[in-house]
Design a protein around this motif. Sequence first.
Motif: not given
Lengths: 223, 223
Positions: A9, A12, B51, B54-55, B58, B61-62, B68, B70-71
């Motif tokens: 998903l 990077t 941090m 961020r996790e 993820r 998103a799953a 998400i 990239p960048n």
Amino acid sequence: MAADAIEPLGITTAEEEAYRHIQRALRMGRYRAGDRLIPEEIATEIGMSRMPVREAFRQLAAEGLVLIRPNRGCIVAGLTLDEIYETFEIRSVLEGLAVRLAMPHIDVEVLEELERQLDRMERASQTGSSDWVVRHQAFHLQICQLSNRPKLVRQIASLHVVIEPYLRIWFDYVDKPASARAEHEILIDVLRSGDAGKAEIVMRDHIVETAPLLANFASPGRR
Amino acid sequence: MAADAIEPLGITTAEEEAYRHIQRALRMGRYRAGDRLIPEEIATEIGMSRMPVREAFRQLAAEGLVLIRPNRGCIVAGLTLDEIYETFEIRSVLEGLAVRLAMPHIDVEVLEELERQLDRMERASQTGSSDWVVRHQAFHLQICQLSNRPKLVRQIASLHVVIEPYLRIWFDYVDKPASARAEHEILIDVLRSGDAGKAEIVMRDHIVETAPLLANFASPGRR
DNA sequence: AACTGGATAAGTGGATACACAGATACGCTC
DNA sequence: GAGCGTATCTGTGTATCCACTTATCCAGTT
């Protein structure tokens, strides 16, 4: 081709590499269920820090390929016998739905392509145990993709990955099942008939009938 | 209760808090589809560093709740009209399977409990728009859980979370649909009949018929 | 006036460092 | 001798820091 249907998903470069690396290892049966995946080990193996590896773990956990227990690391998720059956039950209704929705998009060219896929599958069964598994998944996903339902296809593909190690083991033991070709010809036949409802039922039966075969060879490691 | 069926797979204190915090906000419709989720903002809001947030991203998103790139940060994932339909199609076959498998475990006590659930659902529809949604999910998941298939229930619960914001909006507009109770009484009736095959069909129809209702109120934001 | 190019700022992804929790092994006591 | 407690070590989880990508804004040119 087959497995590329599963896009990682939001991912990077570095993390994607970690993800692909681990997933491949998992699918090839390099680890056994219950094995611990040590972040540092894998990180140095690919040449990166633990960080992207951890994020990859999260992704894999979401797909059910690994288990992350807080403060106790990441282990390879094995399926119990019940879970294998359950996975095939879920697959059966999802792929049943997919083939029903795919029916309007079936035409002569598609049927010919599927026949060619079966040829490739049969040839692959000679060359190597894992080649057949890949081709087999490709065949199933090809049909599913005709449904034009991206989320559905993704979920199905995800299930394929989970059961792949078990399929592989099974195939290694029985050494190319002769019935495999005939089993899948039936699917093409019902697609040719144009009866969406019937196709759904045939696909369901095809899948749930596979589960008991696998069950005998279940558990590459305990849970 | 309803949504707790979705366990945040492998998650520790800080990350779990971030996950729950964001998921609740998402389910309550605090953000609109396409909104950016800024890690620092959320981090300071809960009192932790970027941090764990961020996790948590993820994880979300799953589950398909955020996207998400990239960048380019994390945005709230909206469903297109097609995707809403697709989600209901998937739900219909999964919950259909669940109810079929649940049938052997249906008895008088279960039926009475489900009736009580319906009462609660109806009462909740008076108190607040979101209360009804929660109760509605609880009712569906209650049936699914009787199938005794953990992975199946988890997948279904995950789909419920995805469509929850849309259900909420729909409910706000129509202000308590009078047919809701009757619609779900039918489910209890077919469970009482003991016909597993019929129950599967009724459940399927019940779910796919809901989709077009929602569609009119779709998209809390574009994609 | 509009569009393109560059520069600057903001924000994401990755690495390293540190703190804490869990596991194991050894020693002490009963 | 066995069982429990403690201490040490391994390894996960979190924070801070740095580098790089991207987006926005302004200026210059057409």
